[in-house]
Motif scaffolding. Sequence first.
Motif, PDB file in Angstrom:
ATOM      1  N   PHE A  71       5.344   6.653 -19.254  1.00 37.98           N
ATOM      2  CA  PHE A  71       6.174   6.031 -18.240  1.00 37.98           C
ATOM      3  C   PHE A  71       6.071   6.474 -17.021  1.00 37.98           C
ATOM      4  CE2 PHE A  71      10.468   4.844 -16.127  1.00 37.98           C
ATOM      5  CZ  PHE A  71      10.146   3.289 -16.236  1.00 37.98           C
ATOM      6  N   PRO A  72       6.384   8.010 -16.720  1.00 42.44           N
ATOM      7  CA  PRO A  72       6.208   8.582 -15.389  1.00 42.44           C
ATOM      8  C   PRO A  72       5.037   8.337 -14.659  1.00 42.44           C
ATOM      9  CG  PRO A  72       7.141  10.274 -17.113  1.00 42.44           C
ATOM     10  CD  PRO A  72       6.791   8.887 -17.835  1.00 42.44           C
ATOM     11  N   GLN A  73       3.947   8.322 -15.441  1.00 44.05           N
ATOM     12  CA  GLN A  73       2.483   8.249 -14.707  1.00 44.05           C
ATOM     13  C   GLN A  73       2.656   6.639 -14.366  1.00 44.05           C
ATOM     14  OE1 GLN A  73      -0.042  10.294 -14.056  1.00 44.05           O
ATOM     15  NE2 GLN A  73      -0.615   8.464 -12.887  1.00 44.05           N
ATOM     16  N   MET A  74       2.924   5.839 -15.145  1.00 43.08           N
ATOM     17  CA  MET A  74       3.048   4.383 -14.845  1.00 43.08           C
ATOM     18  C   MET A  74       4.099   3.953 -13.511  1.00 43.08           C
ATOM     19  SD  MET A  74       2.945   2.499 -18.488  1.00 43.08           S
ATOM     20  CE  MET A  74       4.407   3.296 -18.998  1.00 43.08           C
ATOM     21  N   PHE A  75       5.213   4.881 -13.660  1.00 43.52           N
ATOM     22  CA  PHE A  75       5.929   4.624 -12.572  1.00 43.52           C
ATOM     23  C   PHE A  75       5.553   5.076 -11.093  1.00 43.52           C
ATOM     24  CE2 PHE A  75       9.534   5.558  -9.901  1.00 43.52           C
ATOM     25  CZ  PHE A  75      10.590   4.317 -10.167  1.00 43.52           C
ATOM     26  N   PHE A  76       4.727   6.208 -11.165  1.00 44.72           N
ATOM     27  CA  PHE A  76       4.157   6.672 -10.114  1.00 44.72           C
ATOM     28  C   PHE A  76       3.076   5.966  -9.702  1.00 44.72           C
ATOM     29  CE2 PHE A  76       0.554   9.014  -8.212  1.00 44.72           C
ATOM     30  CZ  PHE A  76       0.964   9.404  -7.121  1.00 44.72           C
ATOM     31  N   ASN A  77       2.216   5.461 -10.305  1.00 49.79           N
ATOM     32  CA  ASN A  77       1.060   4.432 -10.111  1.00 49.79           C
ATOM     33  C   ASN A  77       1.654   3.132  -9.243  1.00 49.79           C
ATOM     34  OD1 ASN A  77      -0.756   6.127 -11.449  1.00 49.79           O
ATOM     35  ND2 ASN A  77      -0.765   4.836 -13.219  1.00 49.79           N
ATOM     36  N   THR A  78       2.678   2.629 -10.190  1.00 49.49           N
ATOM     37  CA  THR A  78       3.306   1.444  -9.349  1.00 49.49           C
ATOM     38  C   THR A  78       3.833   1.628  -7.899  1.00 49.49           C
ATOM     39  OG1 THR A  78       3.888   0.659 -11.576  1.00 49.49           O
ATOM     40  CG2 THR A  78       4.883  -0.528 -10.067  1.00 49.49           C
ATOM     41  N   LEU A  79       4.694   2.699  -7.970  1.00 42.91           N
ATOM     42  CA  LEU A  79       5.175   3.205  -6.559  1.00 42.91           C
ATOM     43  C   LEU A  79       4.183   3.514  -5.623  1.00 42.91           C
ATOM     44  CD1 LEU A  79       7.888   3.602  -5.264  1.00 42.91           C
ATOM     45  CD2 LEU A  79       7.554   6.019  -5.888  1.00 42.91           C
ATOM     46  N   PHE A  80       2.889   3.911  -5.727  1.00 40.45           N
ATOM     47  CA  PHE A  80       1.941   4.146  -5.168  1.00 40.45           C
ATOM     48  C   PHE A  80       1.262   2.877  -4.597  1.00 40.45           C
ATOM     49  CE2 PHE A  80      -2.487   4.799  -4.105  1.00 40.45           C
ATOM     50  CZ  PHE A  80      -2.726   5.832  -3.136  1.00 40.45           C
ATOM     51  N   ILE A  81       1.027   2.090  -5.617  1.00 32.79           N
ATOM     52  CA  ILE A  81       0.368   0.837  -5.234  1.00 32.79           C
ATOM     53  C   ILE A  81       1.370  -0.150  -4.549  1.00 32.79           C
ATOM     54  CG2 ILE A  81      -0.453  -1.374  -5.970  1.00 32.79           C
ATOM     55  CD1 ILE A  81      -1.331   0.432  -8.478  1.00 32.79           C
ATOM     56  N   ALA A  82       2.627  -0.006  -4.927  1.00 36.09           N
ATOM     57  CA  ALA A  82       3.632  -0.962  -4.051  1.00 36.09           C
ATOM     58  C   ALA A  82       3.794  -0.465  -2.419  1.00 36.09           C
ATOM     59  CB  ALA A  82       4.946  -1.060  -4.553  1.00 36.09           C
ATOM     60  N   ILE A  83       4.049   0.559  -2.334  1.00 31.39           N
ATOM     61  CA  ILE A  83       4.245   1.212  -0.914  1.00 31.39           C
ATOM     62  C   ILE A  83       3.011   0.852  -0.021  1.00 31.39           C
ATOM     63  CG2 ILE A  83       4.337   3.322   0.341  1.00 31.39           C
ATOM     64  CD1 ILE A  83       6.180   4.509  -1.833  1.00 31.39           C
ATOM     65  N   PHE A  84       1.932   1.241  -0.431  1.00 36.26           N
ATOM     66  CA  PHE A  84       0.691   0.863   0.261  1.00 36.26           C
ATOM     67  C   PHE A  84       0.316  -0.420   0.642  1.00 36.26           C
ATOM     68  CE2 PHE A  84       0.054   5.596  -0.418  1.00 36.26           C
ATOM     69  CZ  PHE A  84      -0.527   5.904   0.832  1.00 36.26           C
ATOM     70  N   SER A  85       0.646  -1.099  -0.408  1.00 32.33           N
ATOM     71  CA  SER A  85       0.494  -2.781  -0.368  1.00 32.33           C
ATOM     72  C   SER A  85       1.506  -3.322   0.492  1.00 32.33           C
ATOM     73  CB  SER A  85       0.510  -3.405  -1.820  1.00 32.33           C
ATOM     74  OG  SER A  85      -0.374  -3.002  -2.724  1.00 32.33           O
ATOM     75  N   CYS A  86       2.857  -2.806   0.595  1.00 32.87           N
ATOM     76  CA  CYS A  86       3.955  -3.363   1.268  1.00 32.87           C
ATOM     77  C   CYS A  86       3.468  -3.079   2.852  1.00 32.87           C
ATOM     78  CB  CYS A  86       5.065  -2.743   0.886  1.00 32.87           C
ATOM     79  SG  CYS A  86       6.607  -2.909   1.951  1.00 32.87           S
ATOM     80  N   ILE A  87       2.897  -1.751   2.936  1.00 31.34           N
ATOM     81  CA  ILE A  87       2.703  -1.632   4.439  1.00 31.34           C
ATOM     82  C   ILE A  87       1.574  -2.556   4.948  1.00 31.34           C
ATOM     83  CG2 ILE A  87       1.844   0.190   5.937  1.00 31.34           C
ATOM     84  CD1 ILE A  87       2.905   2.201   4.134  1.00 31.34           C
ATOM     85  N   LEU A  88       0.552  -2.538   4.293  1.00 32.46           N
ATOM     86  CA  LEU A  88      -0.682  -3.513   4.850  1.00 32.46           C
ATOM     87  C   LEU A  88      -0.097  -4.863   4.660  1.00 32.46           C
ATOM     88  CD1 LEU A  88      -3.663  -1.843   2.806  1.00 32.46           C
ATOM     89  CD2 LEU A  88      -3.066  -1.589   5.159  1.00 32.46           C
ATOM     90  N   SER A  89       0.518  -5.371   3.725  1.00 37.50           N
ATOM     91  CA  SER A  89       0.879  -6.788   3.850  1.00 37.50           C
ATOM     92  C   SER A  89       1.836  -7.173   4.868  1.00 37.50           C
ATOM     93  CB  SER A  89       1.308  -7.183   2.331  1.00 37.50           C
ATOM     94  OG  SER A  89       0.390  -6.737   1.356  1.00 37.50           O
ATOM     95  N   THR A  90       2.727  -6.301   4.952  1.00 38.67           N
ATOM     96  CA  THR A  90       3.634  -6.501   5.971  1.00 38.67           C
ATOM     97  C   THR A  90       3.048  -6.663   7.381  1.00 38.67           C
ATOM     98  OG1 THR A  90       5.430  -5.292   5.081  1.00 38.67           O
ATOM     99  CG2 THR A  90       5.432  -5.775   7.312  1.00 38.67           C
ATOM    100  N   PHE A  91       2.199  -5.676   7.772  1.00 38.64           N
ATOM    101  CA  PHE A  91       1.330  -5.674   9.090  1.00 38.64           C
ATOM    102  C   PHE A  91       0.335  -6.784   9.078  1.00 38.64           C
ATOM    103  CE2 PHE A  91      -2.620  -4.652  11.018  1.00 38.64           C
ATOM    104  CZ  PHE A  91      -2.293  -4.392  12.491  1.00 38.64           C
ATOM    105  N   TYR A  92      -0.141  -7.425   8.147  1.00 40.49           N
ATOM    106  CA  TYR A  92      -1.047  -8.410   8.122  1.00 40.49           C
ATOM    107  C   TYR A  92      -0.227  -9.587   8.437  1.00 40.49           C
ATOM    108  CZ  TYR A  92      -4.747  -5.683   6.031  1.00 40.49           C
ATOM    109  OH  TYR A  92      -5.772  -4.670   5.737  1.00 40.49           O
ATOM    110  N   VAL A  93       0.774  -9.954   7.551  1.00 37.62           N
ATOM    111  CA  VAL A  93       1.625 -11.126   7.814  1.00 37.62           C
ATOM    112  C   VAL A  93       2.159 -11.076   9.083  1.00 37.62           C
ATOM    113  CG1 VAL A  93       3.759 -12.415   6.942  1.00 37.62           C
ATOM    114  CG2 VAL A  93       2.033 -11.460   5.247  1.00 37.62           C
TER     115      VAL A  93
END
Length: 290
Positions: free
Chosen positions: A76-98
């Motif tokens: 679970f810790p690895q999965m949590f880190f994976n999701t947090l990493f993906i969500a943060i960078f996706s959020c930054i890029l998606s917000t900028f694009y939109v």
Amino acid sequence: MAGQKIHSAKKKRFITNSVVHIVLAVLAVIWVFPVIWVVLTSFRAEQGSYVSTFLPQSYTLDNYIRLFTDTSILNFPQMFFNTLFIAIFSCILSTFYVLSASYCLSRLRFKMRKPYMNMAMILGLFPGFMSMVAVYFILKALGLSEGNLIKLALILVYSGGAALGFQIAKGFFDTIPFAVDEAAILDGCTRWQIFTKITLPLSKPIVVYTTLTAFMGPWVDFIFAKVICRANSDQYTIAIGLWRMLEKEYIDSWYTCFAAGAVLISIPIAALFLYMQRYYVDGLSGAVKG
């Protein structure tokens, strides 16, 4: 007679308000009930997926402790880190694009502007998972379907088509008077300076909304994550991990841990909302004063 009419109107209004409040209270209970059940189950000491009582007979923190200590089957810790990493960078890029696409479509006039908006609206009618097989083979051809590159692949998937969801932000930008842009241009500002130093500060509510939706999408997504991660368990996201906890071989021993995981994944979203809520309120108050 006038006094009776006023009294009758007040009585009618009181009855109407009472009925509305009762209905809203019932709806609130219906909405909160599953949340309370998940929270209580996360502290339940009895193992297994089915019990005869709504309230746990005994409470424990072992379910939360096990999520972070028992990594032999589900990390679970690895999965949590994976999701947090993906969500943060996706959020930054998606917000900028939109926001960038929305600003260009709202404030600039160029050839193919309206055809692009019509095309984007038509493409938005189709759910994204219809293209997941094609997307997977494209990522596989690029060598992004194995190892740590899976995280990059998911970030590209979540943020690549984000600009198609420009309609809401564009509608907000349309409410900002063009005179503001014209005055800034006369003062020597570039389009980038107008966008970053004038438009975005005046658009805090839509920036907050875009950021929240851009973060929640990758955080809770299951379909694309499952297709791209496949059997790479070290790249699993939280959604896949919670789904695995409900599989036949794990459900009896991991069901209460599943509830604990469901509670934990709500914390980052709630924290992000509480942190950004003040900017949302300030933006609305500023818009009213303007």
